[in-house]
Scaffold this motif. Structure first.
Motif, short mmCIF file in Angstrom:
data_model
loop_
_atom_site.label_atom_id
_atom_site.label_comp_id
_atom_site.label_asym_id
_atom_site.label_seq_id
_atom_site.Cartn_x
_atom_site.Cartn_y
_atom_site.Cartn_z
N THR A 50 0.82 -1.20 0.00
CA THR A 50 0.00 0.00 0.00
C THR A 50 0.86 1.26 0.00
N VAL A 51 0.32 2.31 -0.61
CA VAL A 51 0.96 3.63 -0.52
C VAL A 51 0.02 4.61 0.17
N ASP A 52 -1.08 4.08 0.72
CA ASP A 52 -2.08 4.92 1.38
C ASP A 52 -1.53 5.37 2.75
N HIS A 53 -1.49 6.67 2.99
CA HIS A 53 -0.89 7.17 4.23
C HIS A 53 -1.60 6.63 5.46
N LYS A 54 -2.91 6.35 5.35
CA LYS A 54 -3.64 5.87 6.52
C LYS A 54 -3.19 4.46 6.88
N ILE A 127 -4.94 18.55 6.84
CA ILE A 127 -4.73 19.66 5.89
C ILE A 127 -5.63 19.52 4.67
N GLY A 128 -6.54 18.56 4.70
CA GLY A 128 -7.49 18.41 3.59
C GLY A 128 -6.85 17.87 2.33
N ALA A 129 -5.83 16.99 2.47
CA ALA A 129 -5.16 16.43 1.30
C ALA A 129 -5.59 14.97 1.10
N ARG A 130 -5.27 14.43 -0.08
CA ARG A 130 -5.68 13.06 -0.36
C ARG A 130 -4.59 12.05 -0.04
N ASP A 131 -3.37 12.50 0.07
CA ASP A 131 -2.27 11.64 0.52
C ASP A 131 -1.09 12.56 0.78
N VAL A 132 0.07 11.95 1.07
CA VAL A 132 1.26 12.78 1.24
C VAL A 132 1.81 13.14 -0.14
N ALA A 133 2.84 13.97 -0.18
CA ALA A 133 3.37 14.44 -1.45
C ALA A 133 3.98 13.29 -2.26
N MET A 211 0.52 21.02 -0.01
CA MET A 211 -0.73 20.31 -0.28
C MET A 211 -1.88 20.69 0.64
N ARG A 212 -1.78 21.84 1.28
CA ARG A 212 -2.87 22.25 2.16
C ARG A 212 -4.10 22.65 1.34
N ALA A 213 -5.25 22.48 1.96
CA ALA A 213 -6.50 22.82 1.29
C ALA A 213 -6.53 24.31 0.98
#
Lengths: 647, 306
Positions: A50-54, A127-133, A211-213
């Motif tokens: 997985t590469v999903d930050h969660k 920060i309202g992002a979908r993943d890390v950079a 990557m902040r909202a």
């Protein structure tokens, strides 16, 4: 020494054989279990690649909890050995290995991993992002940490653990006085996992800055994001020092260089300096995210905004700068003279000022609040008095003339445990309990959680307060035993009782996880704590892409404004979402590093060369690989969101 | 001020009662340096006790007064950004405390690093070197050497020259003063003195491996007359320390106490680098010259060039 002799444990004992068997049985059980339940495919495609930050956050979390118990077992053995005078439960050699691994495991593999876990899970959401950079780099960071930790832990059963203290001072850690491969493990395991940490630092700075909202300016970020930003800057500045020091130490041990030897121009003092130039900022790498977590929790459960946001930010930045200017206080006794010591005494004490500002801001956040004593809040409130006591003893230690008497004694041990445990460990348990429903979709049981809190809070005080007294009575640390005439016995016995209390507390936490997994209701809302920041604006469980629509923000508590003032968070239409693909490369590179490290420890050079080529081959493959990720179509998003709670 | 005094009495009472009426070693000084550090420790405990009390009192007041169960169901806590005035206050107070403690620290640090004042006699120089896991004490002027025990005269400063034949060790006699490292590539200077005759325990405080826990020594502080008698007795009764014998002593392990005529300084001189920023360099040079030992000349030069 014969080639194969080096793989044998230098001082085998029943505990070591028992853990060999336990490790073997666990590995067999995991493999058999995965095979029997046909879960290999699931584990590989959903977790290991997985590469999903969660999910990476959750893997860090599991690793950190396992390491907490490894380090905790070490701690209990140490307290048991020293509970009575002239005890023979452990010998000097075993005790030395145990306190060394206790320090390394707790700092590097438990606390760091715990911080990484919570940062990984919460920061992109906040920060309202979908993943890390760099999602794939993030996976690589985890696997480097994981294989570094594994390499360190197998030292216990193959070749022997390091035994020259977690600070590994030369020349004691040099080949003259540490002949076993233990210190090689230390050097290489820390090198590998340190590399992962450095990559995380780069990754999270980029994530937070880029990557902040929309609308979330720097001064509108939640405090945990601020603390993570500052922490990752410290990581990027401090960890290269460790990398260099470890490389020099490795070369001294394996290639006969003379960086830290006491002859041929080598300088043992140089290691101490380099180690602490990294080591002191490292302390703040641990504590600042904890401060961030406390800030989130205290304003959530006092039902108030954080008091003095600006001075909170300024004080964190001040602490991060000062953290690089105080390293000499770890060795005031090295003979650098009164002038140098006075300067470093003052810089060290100055840290009390920004820390004091934070304490008072937290206290004033409670004022006019409506305080609810949930489990995360209990740890946060427990932190304030205990950390204050630990902190003021730090000011006492900072006074060079007095430090000549505290240095290397149990007084010091009491001090740093009383800042690290309420500071970092409490924050981790608090953060774990706080974000648990967002991670797993159910709450941890409050009743069991409160019992665990009281055992841990009281246990910490009972364990470590007596050490102030035995330290002032002349008990040096790291002594595997002492004679009855010293009078240390009673204090160490009290400590042991306290340690048992801590053990009960941590067992209750594990029991709570088991109990809640079985019995907690699953139909919880997305925002069960009535919290204030963006992660609670997502549905539970959080979809892969976090936010179907990127939120707009115009205060540090946009979600609170959304709930209370009718502020519109989600304004844009749903569009298809671009997400990164999973990849097996990070775990494969990590495994390559493990082989590399293991071969390096034992000086098996052909394998070192092959695995180095393999790692570079993987990097080249990645550089040439074309992988543009995938799009989640609008239809899938809408299906997902039907179960969502917020929108 | 009153509060601080009460606190200090209270803390002192607690610690002594708990310690079975035996005062804690660090807080039971037997010489000027340890007395200075003990005073510093008491000042810091007093100051810090006030800080802790203020924080805990505020904390207790706030969590009792503002707990949810005491408030109206529909109470909505207000939004308060902060207060520049209040935040400046709790920046300024710590700054004052830190400034106060800094002054105390700087004065006391210079004091304990220096030769203690108020003694008419020149310091007695003793070379203290550690090896795994022992302490070797060389008295260059008296030309004797002991292992794992010290005799020192009261009412005369003692200047220890510290170095190591192994890992970094830390020389520590809690009741006489703070510790300092003994290292293989540098000589450190530690100035102590004993005012009260007695036997004090000393040890290596820095982890040096397997035998670390037992790396202890005893210090006998005796009257100047008794000290002179002891030196004479050693000179007449003890064996000569040969290079071979010293080589045996250096082997890793534990030894009891032993005494020799002559010192290892002649055939195994200490490392050449000396503590930087040392204030008593001149004094040391005169000591060295008095010793009149040819093989020490190298060290003299290294000092002069500093």
């Amino acid at each position: 020494m014969n080639f194969f002799d080096r793989f044998a444990v230098p001082n085998p004992s029943i505990t070591i054989y028992a853990s060999m068997i336990a490790i073997a049985l666990t590995v067999i059980a995991i493999i058999a279990g995965l095979t029997y339940f046909k879960k290999w495919q699931y584990v590989w495609s959903e977790w290991l690649t997985t590469v999903d930050h969660k999910r990476i956050g959750i893997m860090y979390l599991i690793s950190a909890l396992i390491m907490l118990f490894r380090g905790g077992a070490d701690a209990i053995m140490m307290r048991a050995q020293t509970a009575v005078p002239d005890n023979t439960l452990l010998g000097a050699k075993e005790y030395n290995e145990i306190f060394t691994t206790h320090g390394v495991v707790m700092i590097i593999f438990m606390a760091m991993a715990f911080i990484m876990a919570l940062m990984n899970f919460a920061i992109p959401l906040q920060i309202g992002a979908r993943d890390v950079a760099f999602p794939r780099l993030n996976a690589l960071s985890y696997w480097l940490y994981f294989f570094g930790a594994m390499l360190f832990n197998i030292s216990f059963v193959i070749g022997g653990s390091p035994d020259s203290g977690w600070s590994s001072y030369f020349p004691l850690a040099g080949t003259d006085f540490s002949q076993s491969v233990g210190t090689n493990y230390y050097m290489l395991a820390l090198q590998i996992s340190g590399l992962g940490t450095l990559l995380t630092g780069i990754n999270f700075i980029t994530t937070i800055l880029k990557m902040r909202a929309p609308g979330m300016t720097l001064m509108k970020m939640p405090m945990f994001v601020w603390s993570a930003l500052v922490t990752n800057f410290i990581i990027v500045f401090a960890f290269p020092v460790l990398t260099v020091a470890l490389a020099m130490g490795t070369m001294d041990r394996l290639f006969g260089t003379n960086f830290f030897t006491t002859e041929n121009g080598g300088m043992d003092m140089l290691w101490a300096n380099l180690f602490w130039v990294w080591g002191h900022p490292e302390v703040y790498i641990l504590i600042l995210p904890a401060f961030g977590i406390y800030s989130e929790i205290i304003s959530t459960f006092a039902r108030r905004n954080l008091y003095g946001y600006k001075s909170m930010v300024i004080s964190m930045v001040a602490i991060s700068l000062l953290s690089f200017l105080v390293w000499v206080h770890h060795f005031f006794t090295m003979g650098q003279g009164a002038l140098v010591n006075s300067i470093f005494s003052v810089t060290t004490m100055v840290i009390a000022v920004p820390t004091g500002i934070k304490i008072f801001n937290w206290l004033f956040t409670l004022r006019k609040g409506k305080i609810e004593f949930t489990v995360p809040m209990l740890y946060t409130l427990g932190f304030i008095p205990i950390f204050t006591i630990g902190g003021v003893t730090g000011v006492m230690l900072a006074m060079a003339s007095a430090d000549y008497q505290y240095h290397n004694t149990m007084f010091l041990v009491a001090h740093f445990h009383l800042v690290i445990i309420p500071g970092v460990v409490f924050a981790m348990i608090a953060g774990l309990t706080y974000w648990w429903p967002k991670m797993f979709g159910f709450m941890l049981n409050e009743r069991i959680g409160k019992w665990a809190f009281w055992f841990i809070a009281i246990g910490v005080c009972v364990t470590f307060f007596p050490m102030f007294i035995s330290g002032l009575n002349g008990q040096a640390r790291r002594m595997y035993t002492y004679s009855e005439s010293t009078g240390f016995g009673i204090w160490n016995m009290i400590s042991f009782v306290g340690a048992l209390g801590l053990l009960v507390g941590f067992i209750l936490i594990v029991y709570n996880i088991y109990y809640s997994t079985r019995y907690s209701p699953r139909n919880i809302p997305g925002d069960p704590w009535d919290a204030r920041s963006l992660e609670w604006a997502t549905p539970t469980p959080v979809p892969e892409y976090n936010f179907a629509v990127i939120p707009h923000v115009d205060s540090s508590e946009a979600f609170w404004d959304y709930k209370k003032k009718g502020y519109q968070l989600f304004r844009d239409p749903v569009q298809s979402i671009h997400m990164p693909n999973n990849s097996g490369l990070p775990i494969i590179i990590g495994a390559g590093f493990f082989v590399w490290g293991f071969a390096f420890v034992f000086g098996i050079w052909p394998v070192v060369i092959l695995s180095t080529l393999f790692i570079f081959g993987c990097l080249a493959y990645r550089s040439l690989e074309k992988d543009h990720g995938h799009y989640i179509p609008v239809s899938d998003i809408e299906i997902d969101e039907q179960g969502g709670s917020v929108q | 001020m009153n509060l601080r005094r009460i606190m200090m009495v209270l803390i002192f009472a607690c610690t002594t009662i708990l310690a079975g009426c035996q005062p804690l070693k660090v807080l039971d000084p037997k010489g000027p340096q340890a007395r200075t550090t003990a005073n510093v420790i008491w000042i810091s405990i007093g100051t810090m006790a006030v800080v802790v009390l203020v924080v805990i009192a505020m904390f207790a007041y706030l969590i009792i007064k503002y707990r949810a169960s005491k408030q109206e169901e529909d109470y909505e806590p207000p939004h308060i950004e902060g207060s520049l005035k209040l935040e400046l206050i709790w920046t300024a107070i710590p700054v004052v405390i830190v400034a106060f403690l800094s002054v105390v620290t700087i004065i006391s640090t210079f004091k304990v690093e220096d030769v203690p004042e108020g003694y008419s006699k020149e310091p007695l120089v003793i070379y203290a070197s550690s090896s795994n896991w022992k302490w070797h004490f060389s008295y260059p002027n008296e030309d004797i050497e002991t292992v794992n025990y010290l005799y020192i005269p009261t009412d005369r400063p003692v200047q220890f020259k510290l170095y190591s034949y192994g890992p970094i060790s830390s020389f520590w006699i809690p009741q006489l003063g703070g510790q300092k490292y003994a290292m293989a590539d540098m000589v450190n200077t530690l100035n102590l003195a004993a005012d009260v005759p007695g036997e004090y325990s000393g040890r290596n405080a820095n982890f040096t491996g397997e035998g670390f826990a037992e790396q202890t020594f005893s210090v006998n502080a005796v009257s100047p007359q008794e000290y002179t008698d002891w030196v004479e007795e050693v000179k007449t009764t003890a064996d000569v320390l040969t290079k071979e014998k010293f080589g045996e002593l250096l082997q890793p392990g534990h030894l009891g106490q032993s005494t020799f005529k002559g010192t290892h300084l002649t055939f195994s001189p200490p490392p050449e680098n000396h503590q930087m920023g040392e204030k008593s360099t001149e004094k040391m040079d005169t000591d060295m010259n008095e010793m009149n030992m040819g093989d020490m000349e190298d060290m003299d030069h290294s000092n002069m060039s500093q």
